[in-house]
Design a protein around this motif. Structure first.
Motif, PDB file in Angstrom:
ATOM      1  N   GLN A 257     -43.590  97.731 -13.486  1.00  0.00           N
ATOM      2  CA  GLN A 257     -44.540  98.590 -12.774  1.00  0.00           C
ATOM      3  C   GLN A 257     -44.503  98.360 -11.264  1.00  0.00           C
ATOM      4  O   GLN A 257     -45.240  98.994 -10.520  1.00  0.00           O
ATOM      5  CB  GLN A 257     -45.962  98.348 -13.301  1.00  0.00           C
ATOM      6  N   VAL A 258     -43.644  97.420 -10.834  1.00  0.00           N
ATOM      7  CA  VAL A 258     -43.511  97.083  -9.419  1.00  0.00           C
ATOM      8  C   VAL A 258     -42.134  97.567  -8.967  1.00  0.00           C
ATOM      9  O   VAL A 258     -41.192  97.612  -9.757  1.00  0.00           O
ATOM     10  CB  VAL A 258     -43.634  95.545  -9.230  1.00  0.00           C
ATOM     11  N   ALA A 259     -42.011  97.909  -7.700  1.00  0.00           N
ATOM     12  CA  ALA A 259     -40.716  98.354  -7.164  1.00  0.00           C
ATOM     13  C   ALA A 259     -39.628  97.353  -7.529  1.00  0.00           C
ATOM     14  O   ALA A 259     -39.871  96.136  -7.505  1.00  0.00           O
ATOM     15  CB  ALA A 259     -40.812  98.511  -5.652  1.00  0.00           C
ATOM     16  N   PRO A 260     -38.433  97.832  -7.881  1.00  0.00           N
ATOM     17  CA  PRO A 260     -37.365  96.946  -8.373  1.00  0.00           C
ATOM     18  C   PRO A 260     -36.929  95.848  -7.398  1.00  0.00           C
ATOM     19  O   PRO A 260     -36.441  94.811  -7.819  1.00  0.00           O
ATOM     20  CB  PRO A 260     -36.188  97.875  -8.666  1.00  0.00           C
ATOM     21  N   ASP A 261     -37.128  96.066  -6.104  1.00  0.00           N
ATOM     22  CA  ASP A 261     -36.706  95.047  -5.133  1.00  0.00           C
ATOM     23  C   ASP A 261     -37.875  94.222  -4.618  1.00  0.00           C
ATOM     24  O   ASP A 261     -37.734  93.457  -3.667  1.00  0.00           O
ATOM     25  CB  ASP A 261     -35.961  95.703  -3.969  1.00  0.00           C
ATOM     26  N   GLU A 262     -39.064  94.346  -5.257  1.00  0.00           N
ATOM     27  CA  GLU A 262     -40.255  93.622  -4.824  1.00  0.00           C
ATOM     28  C   GLU A 262     -40.487  92.393  -5.698  1.00  0.00           C
ATOM     29  O   GLU A 262     -40.397  92.455  -6.921  1.00  0.00           O
ATOM     30  CB  GLU A 262     -41.486  94.534  -4.887  1.00  0.00           C
ATOM     31  N   VAL A 263     -40.817  91.280  -5.064  1.00  0.00           N
ATOM     32  CA  VAL A 263     -41.087  90.025  -5.768  1.00  0.00           C
ATOM     33  C   VAL A 263     -42.457  90.118  -6.434  1.00  0.00           C
ATOM     34  O   VAL A 263     -43.435  90.505  -5.800  1.00  0.00           O
ATOM     35  CB  VAL A 263     -41.053  88.818  -4.799  1.00  0.00           C
ATOM     36  N   SER A 264     -42.497  89.778  -7.729  1.00  0.00           N
ATOM     37  CA  SER A 264     -43.760  89.754  -8.464  1.00  0.00           C
ATOM     38  C   SER A 264     -43.627  88.782  -9.627  1.00  0.00           C
ATOM     39  O   SER A 264     -42.538  88.261  -9.895  1.00  0.00           O
ATOM     40  CB  SER A 264     -44.116  91.151  -8.990  1.00  0.00           C
ATOM     41  N   ILE A 265     -44.728  88.565 -10.321  1.00  0.00           N
ATOM     42  CA  ILE A 265     -44.675  87.738 -11.527  1.00  0.00           C
ATOM     43  C   ILE A 265     -43.725  88.408 -12.501  1.00  0.00           C
ATOM     44  O   ILE A 265     -43.734  89.620 -12.672  1.00  0.00           O
ATOM     45  CB  ILE A 265     -46.077  87.582 -12.144  1.00  0.00           C
ATOM     46  N   GLY A 266     -42.872  87.592 -13.117  1.00  0.00           N
ATOM     47  CA  GLY A 266     -41.886  88.110 -14.057  1.00  0.00           C
ATOM     48  C   GLY A 266     -40.540  88.414 -13.423  1.00  0.00           C
ATOM     49  O   GLY A 266     -39.580  88.719 -14.115  1.00  0.00           O
ATOM     50  N   ARG A 267     -40.457  88.322 -12.121  1.00  0.00           N
ATOM     51  CA  ARG A 267     -39.205  88.593 -11.415  1.00  0.00           C
ATOM     52  C   ARG A 267     -38.482  87.302 -11.066  1.00  0.00           C
ATOM     53  O   ARG A 267     -39.097  86.275 -10.821  1.00  0.00           O
ATOM     54  CB  ARG A 267     -39.466  89.376 -10.126  1.00  0.00           C
ATOM     55  N   HIS A 268     -37.157  87.415 -11.033  1.00  0.00           N
ATOM     56  CA  HIS A 268     -36.291  86.311 -10.628  1.00  0.00           C
ATOM     57  C   HIS A 268     -35.917  86.578  -9.176  1.00  0.00           C
ATOM     58  O   HIS A 268     -35.428  87.661  -8.853  1.00  0.00           O
ATOM     59  CB  HIS A 268     -35.048  86.272 -11.524  1.00  0.00           C
ATOM     60  N   VAL A 269     -36.169  85.621  -8.306  1.00  0.00           N
ATOM     61  CA  VAL A 269     -35.906  85.811  -6.883  1.00  0.00           C
ATOM     62  C   VAL A 269     -34.946  84.736  -6.378  1.00  0.00           C
ATOM     63  O   VAL A 269     -35.041  83.568  -6.748  1.00  0.00           O
ATOM     64  CB  VAL A 269     -37.227  85.817  -6.065  1.00  0.00           C
TER      65      VAL A 269
ATOM     66  N   VAL B 269     -43.666  83.017 -12.553  1.00  0.00           N
ATOM     67  CA  VAL B 269     -44.428  83.203 -13.787  1.00  0.00           C
ATOM     68  C   VAL B 269     -45.880  82.784 -13.552  1.00  0.00           C
ATOM     69  O   VAL B 269     -46.203  82.227 -12.512  1.00  0.00           O
ATOM     70  CB  VAL B 269     -43.824  82.364 -14.943  1.00  0.00           C
ATOM     71  N   GLY B 270     -46.721  83.042 -14.533  1.00  0.00           N
ATOM     72  CA  GLY B 270     -48.105  82.590 -14.450  1.00  0.00           C
ATOM     73  C   GLY B 270     -48.167  81.081 -14.567  1.00  0.00           C
ATOM     74  O   GLY B 270     -47.259  80.442 -15.104  1.00  0.00           O
ATOM     75  N   ALA B 271     -49.244  80.502 -14.073  1.00  0.00           N
ATOM     76  CA  ALA B 271     -49.402  79.050 -14.081  1.00  0.00           C
ATOM     77  C   ALA B 271     -49.281  78.464 -15.486  1.00  0.00           C
ATOM     78  O   ALA B 271     -48.763  77.360 -15.664  1.00  0.00           O
ATOM     79  CB  ALA B 271     -50.743  78.661 -13.471  1.00  0.00           C
ATOM     80  N   ALA B 272     -49.720  79.196 -16.492  1.00  0.00           N
ATOM     81  CA  ALA B 272     -49.700  78.698 -17.869  1.00  0.00           C
ATOM     82  C   ALA B 272     -48.295  78.500 -18.405  1.00  0.00           C
ATOM     83  O   ALA B 272     -48.082  77.757 -19.351  1.00  0.00           O
ATOM     84  CB  ALA B 272     -50.467  79.657 -18.785  1.00  0.00           C
ATOM     85  N   GLU B 273     -47.320  79.165 -17.796  1.00  0.00           N
ATOM     86  CA  GLU B 273     -45.954  79.074 -18.315  1.00  0.00           C
ATOM     87  C   GLU B 273     -44.958  78.480 -17.324  1.00  0.00           C
ATOM     88  O   GLU B 273     -43.753  78.508 -17.569  1.00  0.00           O
ATOM     89  CB  GLU B 273     -45.485  80.451 -18.792  1.00  0.00           C
ATOM     90  N   SER B 274     -45.446  77.929 -16.217  1.00  0.00           N
ATOM     91  CA  SER B 274     -44.521  77.387 -15.226  1.00  0.00           C
ATOM     92  C   SER B 274     -43.798  76.153 -15.771  1.00  0.00           C
ATOM     93  O   SER B 274     -44.347  75.383 -16.550  1.00  0.00           O
ATOM     94  CB  SER B 274     -45.251  77.047 -13.926  1.00  0.00           C
ATOM     95  N   ASP B 275     -42.558  76.023 -15.371  1.00  0.00           N
ATOM     96  CA  ASP B 275     -41.731  74.884 -15.760  1.00  0.00           C
ATOM     97  C   ASP B 275     -40.631  74.742 -14.710  1.00  0.00           C
ATOM     98  O   ASP B 275     -39.557  75.331 -14.852  1.00  0.00           O
ATOM     99  CB  ASP B 275     -41.137  75.089 -17.146  1.00  0.00           C
ATOM    100  N   PRO B 276     -40.910  73.995 -13.638  1.00  0.00           N
ATOM    101  CA  PRO B 276     -39.927  73.876 -12.556  1.00  0.00           C
ATOM    102  C   PRO B 276     -38.551  73.398 -13.006  1.00  0.00           C
ATOM    103  O   PRO B 276     -37.550  73.783 -12.420  1.00  0.00           O
ATOM    104  CB  PRO B 276     -40.571  72.867 -11.598  1.00  0.00           C
ATOM    105  N   SER B 277     -38.499  72.586 -14.065  1.00  0.00           N
ATOM    106  CA  SER B 277     -37.197  72.106 -14.540  1.00  0.00           C
ATOM    107  C   SER B 277     -36.352  73.251 -15.097  1.00  0.00           C
ATOM    108  O   SER B 277     -35.133  73.155 -15.162  1.00  0.00           O
ATOM    109  CB  SER B 277     -37.376  71.017 -15.601  1.00  0.00           C
ATOM    110  N   GLU B 278     -37.003  74.356 -15.482  1.00  0.00           N
ATOM    111  CA  GLU B 278     -36.285  75.544 -15.962  1.00  0.00           C
ATOM    112  C   GLU B 278     -36.218  76.627 -14.890  1.00  0.00           C
ATOM    113  O   GLU B 278     -35.849  77.760 -15.170  1.00  0.00           O
ATOM    114  CB  GLU B 278     -36.969  76.111 -17.213  1.00  0.00           C
ATOM    115  N   GLY B 279     -36.635  76.288 -13.667  1.00  0.00           N
ATOM    116  CA  GLY B 279     -36.595  77.258 -12.584  1.00  0.00           C
ATOM    117  C   GLY B 279     -37.726  78.270 -12.636  1.00  0.00           C
ATOM    118  O   GLY B 279     -37.640  79.326 -12.020  1.00  0.00           O
ATOM    119  N   LYS B 280     -38.794  77.962 -13.358  1.00  0.00           N
ATOM    120  CA  LYS B 280     -39.955  78.847 -13.462  1.00  0.00           C
ATOM    121  C   LYS B 280     -41.082  78.239 -12.644  1.00  0.00           C
ATOM    122  O   LYS B 280     -41.584  77.173 -12.973  1.00  0.00           O
ATOM    123  CB  LYS B 280     -40.395  78.993 -14.919  1.00  0.00           C
ATOM    124  N   ILE B 281     -41.461  78.940 -11.560  1.00  0.00           N
ATOM    125  CA  ILE B 281     -42.531  78.418 -10.715  1.00  0.00           C
ATOM    126  C   ILE B 281     -43.789  79.274 -10.864  1.00  0.00           C
ATOM    127  O   ILE B 281     -43.725  80.470 -11.090  1.00  0.00           O
ATOM    128  CB  ILE B 281     -42.112  78.305  -9.235  1.00  0.00           C
TER     129      ILE B 281
END
Length: 160
Positions: free
Chosen positions: A84-96, A112-124
Motif C-alpha cells: 500500500q506504500v509506493a514501491p520505492d518508499e521505505v516502510s515496515i515490511g520493506r528491505h532497504v 519490521v515491527g518491534a515484536a519480530e525484530s531480529d538483528p542477527s537476521e537483518g530484521k530491525i
C-alpha cells in the motif's frame, strides 16, 4: 465509552504468523510439559527444599509470561501491508539497502515491527533509530541517522 488503546504493535503478515505459531506451541506443547514437570517434582516430597519443583515453577512463570505477552501483541497487532506504500518508499515490511556517505560497503535491513525484530537476521525494529530515520524516505534520498553512538548520513540505494 470504549477508547482506542495507546498500544499498537505494527508487524508484517509473516511476523504475525510467527507469533501465532509460537503461541500455539507454548499452549499445546510447552505448557503441558511444564505442568507435568511440576506434577513429577511434587512427588519428590518436601516442596520447601525441592529444587526440581522450584525450577519447574520458574519455568511455568516464564512460559505464562510469554503467553501473555504474545496474546497482548496479537490483540493489538496492526498488520502493515507494504504493497500500500509506493514501491520505492521505505516502510515496515520493506528491505532497504543504503551506503554510509563516504563509505563503499552497503548495509541492508528489513524493517519490521518491534515484536519480530531480529538483528542477527537483518530484521530491525521500526522503533530503532535507523528505521525511524529511514521510514518514509525513498530510493536515492540521503538521510541523517541519529544513534546513541553518534550521527551519520546514508544514501538509500535500494528498496524492495
Amino acid at each position: 465509552m470504549y477508547e482506542m488503546p495507546d498500544k499498537v504493535f505494527p508487524m508484517t503478515t509473516e511476523g504475525k504468523a510467527k507469533l501465532e505459531k509460537e503461541l500455539e506451541t507454548l499452549k499445546t506443547v510447552k505448557r503441558p510439559q511444564v505442568i507435568e514437570r511440576i506434577k513429577v517434582a511434587r512427588g519428590f516430597g518436601d516442596l520447601s527444599e525441592n529444587s526440581e519443583y522450584e525450577s519447574a515453577k520458574d519455568e511455568q512463570s516464564v512460559t505464562e509470561t510469554r503467553i501473555s505477552q504474545i496474546e497482548e501483541m496479537l490483540h493489538y497487532a496492526q498488520v502493515v501491508d507494504a504493497s500500500q506504500v509506493a514501491p520505492d518508499e521505505v516502510s515496515i515490511g520493506r528491505h532497504v539497502t543504503f551506503v554510509e556517505v563516504g563509505e563503499t560497503e552497503p548495509e541492508s535491513y528489513t524493517i519490521v515491527g518491534a515484536a519480530e525484530s531480529d538483528p542477527s537476521e537483518g530484521k530491525i525494529s521500526n522503533d530503532s533509530p535507523i528505521a525511524k530515520a529511514l521510514i518514509g524516505k525513498k530510493k536515492g534520498d540521503t538521510v541523517s541517522i541519529e544513534t546513541p553512538g553518534g550521527s551519520f548520513d546514508v544514501k538509500i540505494t535500494e528498496v524492495k
